[in-house]
Scaffold this active site. Structure first.
Site, PDB file in Angstrom:
ATOM      1  N   GLU A  29       0.876  -1.175   0.000  1.00 21.98           N
ATOM      2  CA  GLU A  29       0.000   0.000   0.000  1.00 21.98           C
ATOM      3  C   GLU A  29       0.906   1.215   0.000  1.00 21.98           C
ATOM      4  OE1 GLU A  29      -1.371   3.238   1.348  1.00 21.98           O
ATOM      5  OE2 GLU A  29      -1.955   2.208   3.191  1.00 21.98           O
ATOM      6  N   CYS A  43      -2.784   8.386   3.939  1.00 20.03           N
ATOM      7  CA  CYS A  43      -2.674   7.854   2.581  1.00 20.03           C
ATOM      8  C   CYS A  43      -3.984   7.987   1.814  1.00 20.03           C
ATOM      9  CB  CYS A  43      -2.249   6.383   2.630  1.00 20.03           C
ATOM     10  SG  CYS A  43      -0.599   6.124   3.306  1.00 20.03           S
TER      11      CYS A  43
END
Length: 497
Positions: free
Chosen positions: A238, A272
Site C-alpha cells: 500500500e 494515505c
C-alpha cells in the site's frame, strides 16, 4: 518482542517537542534472521492450535489492547505528535479489525466442499486456505497501530507467525503492541518486533519470510520488491495516493465541506487515503469554497489538547509541502487559505489553493500535508475524468444528492475504495478490502480478501467411485472418448442468445 542485544541504537523523538521518547536497538541482518528463525518454530505451534484456540487468543489480545487503549494512544501521541483523541480513534479502529479477523477467519479460510461438475462427478472436492508460515510486516509512522494491524491481525488470524518492523519514527508503539500480545500468548514468540532503520526492513524482506506486507512510499516499495525478488517472496503493498473528492451539483454542501476539511487536514494531512484534490461542479463552486475556507481557517495545529491536529511527523516532508505550495502559486494558483508562510516547522497551518494547473506538483504528486487544491469543473463527468487522471489509485470520495449517479461515479473512479457522502468510511468497515491500484500498490488487507492475502489456497480431490469410462488412463478406448465428447457437446455445444 525482539531479544537482540546489539549495542547500536537509535532514538525516537517527539516531533512536536524534539524530546526523546525512547531508545531502541538497530537490529542487523543476523538479528532479523534469528527472529525469523524463532518465528518459524512458533508458526508451527500456532498453526497446530487450530481455529478455535487461535480465535480465543486473538480475542484475548483484543481485550488486552482495549484495557490498555489509553496507554498505547498516549505513546502514539508522543511518537507521532497527533492529538490524543485521534490516537484513541485509531486504537478503536484497530481493535474493531482485530475482532473481525479473529471471529471470521475460520468461516473465510476453513475447508469447504466444491461441486466437481458432471465430468468429474466421482470426485469429492475440498478447498481450504492454509497459513503461509511467517509474514513480515513493514509498517508506517502515520497510523502506527491501525495500518500495520490491518496486516498483523489478519495474518495472525490466518494462522501465521508475524515479524513486525515498525517505522523508525514509531518503534515504541510497535514494541508495545508485541508486548501486550505476549501477555496473552506466552508459549511461543508468535508476534515479534525488530527495530531499526531502512536496512532492518531490507533484511526482513530478504530473510526468506513467506510474505511481506508493506506500507510506505512508491520508491521505497520498489526497493522492498527488489529485495523480495531475491527469494521470490510475494508482497502486498500500500503505497499512498492522491485522492480526489467530487462535489456534485446537488450535494449537501455543508456536509461535503465538513468531510473534505477533515479528510484533508486531520492527522496534519498525513493520511494515505486523505483528501488532496477537490473537484466541484461550477454551479455550487463558490458556495462550497466559501464553506470549506471558513472551516479550514478555524483549525489550529499544535501539541496541546485543544489542537485540531499535530505536527508533520517526518521533518523531510516539510520542504516537499512547501515546494508544492510554491509551485502551485507560481503556476497561477490562488491561495484562499494560507500559503508558503503556513509551513512553520514542525507545523503546517491549513492551506487551500484554487486555479491550480493540472500539471502542477500539488495536483500530480502526493503532498502528505494539510493542503488542498480545489478545482472548478463543468459537471460530475468532468470531475471524474480529472479525478482519474493520475498514476495513483487508492481511494476517493463523492458527495451527491443522487444515489444512482453517485454509485455510477464510484464504480468508475479509478481507486480501490470510494466513499459516498462520507469520508474514509470504508476504513472503519472490517469486512471491506483495503488497497489500491497503479502507484498506490497492489494486494488487499482487511476483510475476507485480507485474510486470503495471508493464506495459500489448497485444493484436494478424493475419488469416491469409478466412472464407467476412465479417460485418464492408457487403457482408454475410442468408445470411451466418443462418450466423453458426446457429453461435452451436449453440455457446452449449444448456441446462446
Amino acid at each position: 518482542m525482539s531479544v537482540a542485544t546489539e549495542s547500536t541504537t537509535f532514538t525516537s523523538l517527539n516531533p512536536a517537542t524534539g524530546e526523546v521518547v525512547g531508545e531502541h536497538p538497530i537490529h542487523d541482518e543476523a538479528a532479523v534472521a534469528a527472529a525469523v528463525g524463532r518465528a518459524r518454530e512458533a508458526a508451527e505451534w500456532w498453526r497446530e492450535l487450530g481455529w478455535k484456540e487461535r480465535r480465543l487468543r486473538l480475542l484475548n489480545y483484543k481485550g488486552a489492547l482495549t484495557r490498555n487503549l489509553n496507554r498505547v494512544a498516549e505513546l502514539v501521541h508522543q511518537e507521532t505528535g497527533k492529538p490524543l483523541i485521534d490516537a484513541q480513534l485509531e486504537m478503536v479502529l484497530a481493535i474493531t479489525h482485530l475482532d473481525w479477523a479473529a471471529r471470521n477467519a475460520r468461516k473465510v479460510l476453513g475447508p469447504r466442499n466444491v461441486y466437481p461438475g458432471l465430468a468429474a462427478i466421482n470426485q469429492k472436492c475440498v478447498l481450504e486456505y492454509q497459513p503461509l508460515g511467517v509474514v513480515g510486516v513493514i509498517g508506517p509512522w502515520n497510523y502506527p497501530v491501525f495500518t500495520p494491524m490491518g496486516s498483523i491481525a489478519y495474518a495472525l488470524a490466518a494462522g501465521n507467525a508475524v515479524v513486525f518492523k515498525p517505522s523508525e519514527y514509531t518503534p515504541g508503539v510497535g514494541l508495545l503492541l508485541a508486548e501486550l500480545f505476549g501477555t496473552v500468548v506466552t508459549e511461543k514468540p508468535v508476534f515479534q518486533v525488530v527495530t531499526g532503520l531502512g536496512a532492518t526492513g531490507a533484511a526482513l524482506a530478504r530473510s526468506g519470510v513467506d510474505k511481506i506486507a508493506f506500507t510506505g512510499s512508491g520508491p521505497t516499495a520498489r526497493k522492498v520488491m527488489a529485495a523480495c525478488a531475491e527469494n521470490l517472496t510475494p508482497m502486498v503493498a500500500e503505497c499512498g495516493g492522491k485522492d480526489a473528492f467530487i462535489v456534485d451539483a446537488d450535494a449537501d454542501l455543508e456536509a461535503a465541506a465538513d468531510a473534505a476539511v477533515f479528510g484533508a487536514m486531520s492527522n496534519a494531512g498525513q493520511t494515505c487515503v486523505g483528501v488532496e484534490r477537490i473537484y466541484v461542479v461550477e454551479s455550487v463552486y463558490d458556495e462550497f469554497l466559501g464553506k470549506l475556507a471558513d472551516k479550514a481557517k478555524g483549525l489550529r495545529p499544535g501539541f496541546d489538547r485543544e489542537a485540531d491536529y499535530g505536527p508533520v511527523t517526518m521533518p523531510g516532508q516539510l520542504p516537499i509541502i512547501e515546494r508544492h505550495i510554491r509551485d502551485a502559486l507560481g503556476k497561477g494558483g490562488k491561495a484562499v487559505v494560507g500559503g508558503p508562510e503556513s509551513v512553520r516547522e514542525p507545523y503546517v497551518e491549513p492551506v487551500i489553493i484554487t486555479d491550480v494547473p493540472d500539471d502542477s506538483a500539488a495536483v500530480c504528486e502526493e503532498t502528505f500535508g494539510p493542503t488542498i487544491t480545489v478545482h472548478r469543473v463543468r459537471d460530475a463527468e468532468e470531475a471524474l475524468e480529472k479525478a482519474n487522471r493520475t498514476s495513483y489509485g487508492l481511494a476517493g470520495t463523492i458527495f451527491s444528492g443522487s444515489r444512482s449517479r453517485a454509485m455510477d461515479l464510484a464504480r468508475r473512479m479509478r481507486s480501490g475504495m470510494t466513499s459516498i457522502n462520507a469520508v474514509i468510511a470504508f476504513a472503519s468497515v472490517p469486512a471491506l478490502p483495503f488497497g489500491g491500484v497503479g502507484e498506490s500498490g497492489f494486494g488487499r488487507i482487511h476483510g475476507a480478501d485480507g485474510l486470503r492475502e495471508f493464506a495459500r489456497a489448497k485444493a484436494i480431490t478424493r475419488q469416491r467411485f469409478n466412472l464407467p469410462a476412465n479417460v485418464a488412463s492408457f487403457s482408454r478406448t475410442d468408445k470411451d472418448m466418443a462418450r466423453l465428447l458426446q457429453m461435452v457437446n451436449m453440455l457446452h455445444g449449444k448456441r446462446y442468445k
